[in-house]
Design a protein around this motif. Structure first.
Motif, PDB file in Angstrom:
ATOM      1  N   VAL A   1      30.981  29.288  38.882  1.00  0.00           N
ATOM      2  CA  VAL A   1      31.248  30.630  39.397  1.00  0.00           C
ATOM      3  C   VAL A   1      29.900  31.323  39.564  1.00  0.00           C
ATOM      4  CG1 VAL A   1      32.313  32.861  38.928  1.00  0.00           C
ATOM      5  CG2 VAL A   1      33.522  30.757  38.319  1.00  0.00           C
ATOM      6  N   VAL A   2      29.684  31.899  40.746  1.00  0.00           N
ATOM      7  CA  VAL A   2      28.409  32.540  41.062  1.00  0.00           C
ATOM      8  C   VAL A   2      28.669  34.014  41.358  1.00  0.00           C
ATOM      9  CG1 VAL A   2      26.354  32.466  42.521  1.00  0.00           C
ATOM     10  CG2 VAL A   2      27.641  30.355  42.078  1.00  0.00           C
ATOM     11  N   VAL A   3      27.966  34.890  40.638  1.00  0.00           N
ATOM     12  CA  VAL A   3      28.127  36.333  40.848  1.00  0.00           C
ATOM     13  C   VAL A   3      26.781  36.929  41.261  1.00  0.00           C
ATOM     14  CG1 VAL A   3      30.086  36.495  39.265  1.00  0.00           C
ATOM     15  CG2 VAL A   3      27.789  36.891  38.396  1.00  0.00           C
ATOM     16  N   PRO A   4      26.805  37.969  42.107  1.00  0.00           N
ATOM     17  CA  PRO A   4      25.554  38.534  42.599  1.00  0.00           C
ATOM     18  C   PRO A   4      24.754  39.281  41.537  1.00  0.00           C
ATOM     19  CG  PRO A   4      27.408  39.794  43.409  1.00  0.00           C
ATOM     20  CD  PRO A   4      27.974  38.606  42.704  1.00  0.00           C
TER      21      PRO A   4
ATOM     22  N   LEU B   1      28.395  39.088  35.257  1.00  0.00           N
ATOM     23  CA  LEU B   1      29.833  38.885  35.146  1.00  0.00           C
ATOM     24  C   LEU B   1      30.547  40.198  34.832  1.00  0.00           C
ATOM     25  CD1 LEU B   1      31.846  36.598  35.384  1.00  0.00           C
ATOM     26  CD2 LEU B   1      31.524  36.144  32.957  1.00  0.00           C
ATOM     27  N   ASP B   2      29.949  41.018  33.999  1.00  0.00           N
ATOM     28  CA  ASP B   2      30.562  42.294  33.622  1.00  0.00           C
ATOM     29  C   ASP B   2      30.732  43.242  34.807  1.00  0.00           C
ATOM     30  OD1 ASP B   2      30.744  41.481  30.997  1.00  0.00           O
ATOM     31  OD2 ASP B   2      28.907  42.504  30.368  1.00  0.00           O
ATOM     32  N   GLN B   3      29.980  43.050  35.866  1.00  0.00           N
ATOM     33  CA  GLN B   3      30.077  43.909  37.049  1.00  0.00           C
ATOM     34  C   GLN B   3      31.196  43.509  38.001  1.00  0.00           C
ATOM     35  OE1 GLN B   3      25.927  43.162  38.097  1.00  0.00           O
ATOM     36  NE2 GLN B   3      25.609  45.380  38.109  1.00  0.00           N
TER      37      GLN B   3
ATOM     38  N   ALA C   1      37.974  43.766  37.700  1.00  0.00           N
ATOM     39  CA  ALA C   1      38.779  43.387  36.540  1.00  0.00           C
ATOM     40  C   ALA C   1      39.617  42.135  36.799  1.00  0.00           C
ATOM     41  CB  ALA C   1      39.678  44.544  36.120  1.00  0.00           C
ATOM     42  N   ASP C   2      40.271  42.046  37.962  1.00  0.00           N
ATOM     43  CA  ASP C   2      41.115  40.868  38.211  1.00  0.00           C
ATOM     44  C   ASP C   2      40.281  39.601  38.359  1.00  0.00           C
ATOM     45  OD1 ASP C   2      40.244  42.067  40.573  1.00  0.00           O
ATOM     46  OD2 ASP C   2      42.056  41.625  41.686  1.00  0.00           O
ATOM     47  N   ALA C   3      39.061  39.715  38.860  1.00  0.00           N
ATOM     48  CA  ALA C   3      38.175  38.552  38.958  1.00  0.00           C
ATOM     49  C   ALA C   3      37.713  38.126  37.568  1.00  0.00           C
ATOM     50  CB  ALA C   3      36.982  38.870  39.844  1.00  0.00           C
ATOM     51  N   ARG C   4      37.360  39.091  36.723  1.00  0.00           N
ATOM     52  CA  ARG C   4      36.966  38.756  35.341  1.00  0.00           C
ATOM     53  C   ARG C   4      38.125  38.089  34.600  1.00  0.00           C
ATOM     54  NH1 ARG C   4      35.140  44.009  35.260  1.00  0.00           N
ATOM     55  NH2 ARG C   4      36.657  44.508  33.634  1.00  0.00           N
ATOM     56  N   GLN C   5      39.344  38.562  34.854  1.00  0.00           N
ATOM     57  CA  GLN C   5      40.521  37.979  34.207  1.00  0.00           C
ATOM     58  C   GLN C   5      40.697  36.516  34.634  1.00  0.00           C
ATOM     59  OE1 GLN C   5      44.323  39.635  35.325  1.00  0.00           O
ATOM     60  NE2 GLN C   5      45.242  39.009  33.398  1.00  0.00           N
ATOM     61  N   ALA C   6      40.532  36.218  35.920  1.00  0.00           N
ATOM     62  CA  ALA C   6      40.649  34.834  36.394  1.00  0.00           C
ATOM     63  C   ALA C   6      39.591  33.947  35.745  1.00  0.00           C
ATOM     64  CB  ALA C   6      40.533  34.782  37.914  1.00  0.00           C
ATOM     65  N   ILE C   7      38.396  34.468  35.606  1.00  0.00           N
ATOM     66  CA  ILE C   7      37.314  33.706  34.971  1.00  0.00           C
ATOM     67  C   ILE C   7      37.635  33.470  33.496  1.00  0.00           C
ATOM     68  CG2 ILE C   7      34.872  33.782  34.309  1.00  0.00           C
ATOM     69  CD1 ILE C   7      34.460  35.343  37.034  1.00  0.00           C
ATOM     70  N   THR C   8      38.121  34.494  32.815  1.00  0.00           N
ATOM     71  CA  THR C   8      38.488  34.357  31.403  1.00  0.00           C
ATOM     72  C   THR C   8      39.596  33.328  31.222  1.00  0.00           C
ATOM     73  OG1 THR C   8      37.820  36.632  30.925  1.00  0.00           O
ATOM     74  CG2 THR C   8      39.365  35.599  29.378  1.00  0.00           C
ATOM     75  N   ARG C   9      40.598  33.359  32.096  1.00  0.00           N
ATOM     76  CA  ARG C   9      41.724  32.422  32.000  1.00  0.00           C
ATOM     77  C   ARG C   9      41.304  30.974  32.200  1.00  0.00           C
ATOM     78  NH1 ARG C   9      46.321  34.276  35.903  1.00  0.00           N
ATOM     79  NH2 ARG C   9      47.080  32.211  35.339  1.00  0.00           N
TER      80      ARG C   9
ATOM     81  N   GLU D   1      24.693  34.008  37.043  1.00  0.00           N
ATOM     82  CA  GLU D   1      24.527  35.436  37.289  1.00  0.00           C
ATOM     83  C   GLU D   1      23.181  35.623  37.981  1.00  0.00           C
ATOM     84  OE1 GLU D   1      26.750  37.671  33.702  1.00  0.00           O
ATOM     85  OE2 GLU D   1      25.029  36.454  33.068  1.00  0.00           O
ATOM     86  N   LEU D   2      23.206  36.055  39.237  1.00  0.00           N
ATOM     87  CA  LEU D   2      21.977  36.166  40.014  1.00  0.00           C
ATOM     88  C   LEU D   2      21.188  37.434  39.707  1.00  0.00           C
ATOM     89  CD1 LEU D   2      23.218  34.705  43.414  1.00  0.00           C
ATOM     90  CD2 LEU D   2      21.908  33.573  41.600  1.00  0.00           C
TER      91      LEU D   2
END
Length: 149
Positions: free
Chosen positions: A63-66, A69-71, A74-82, A92-93
């Motif tokens: 998973v690549v974020v610009p 991860l905290d930024q 919420a629904d994207a963070r939830q998918a990553i957590t799951r 994290e770039l």
């Protein structure tokens, strides 16, 4: 095979069953045990494809974020957590501002690390970051598979 995934954030016009069908048909053939997928950490296609790949394949997932991860939404963070136990790496770039240039940089990073890109643009919509990513893929001489949704 290393595959970048890009796609629309606007996914409410189709059911989860329809997306699962798209992913089975268009991601499934590339999802071998030796495959590696690079997925943006946003909502929409990013989160939906992450959930599908984690639940239906043995492929490596990055998973690549610009920014961080905290930024992420919420629904994207939830998918990553799951799916954390299935994620090989989170990149994290560290962009200072989450604006268009940061997302384009994230997309270029994924394409640069992939052998091909599979894109799920919103059908009938004007050009977006998904198209920028698909065009960048073509500019790099790499194959792309375009699946309008």
């Amino acid at each position: 095979m290393r595959v970048a995934i890009t796609g629309t954030r606007s996914t409410g016009h189709r059911s989860l069953t329809e997306y699962a069908g798209f992913f089975a048909q268009y991601l499934g053939p590339f999802a071998l045990a030796t495959s590696h997928f690079f997925i943006g950490g946003a909502k929409g296609i990013d989160s939906l494809s992450l959930l599908w790949l984690a639940g239906n394949t043995g492929a490596a997932l990055t998973v690549v974020v610009p920014g961080t991860l905290d930024q992420q939404p919420a629904d994207a963070r939830q998918a990553i957590t799951r799916t954390r136990d299935r994620i090989t790496e989170v990149v994290e770039l560290g962009a200072a501002e989450l604006r268009t240039p940061a997302y384009f940089a994230r997309n270029r990073w994924m394409v640069d690390h992939a052998d091909m890109t599979i894109g799920f643009p919103l059908a009938g919509a004007p050009p977006t970051g998904t198209w920028q990513t698909l065009n960048y893929t073509a500019d790099q001489g790499k194959p792309r598979l375009i699946v309008p949704v």
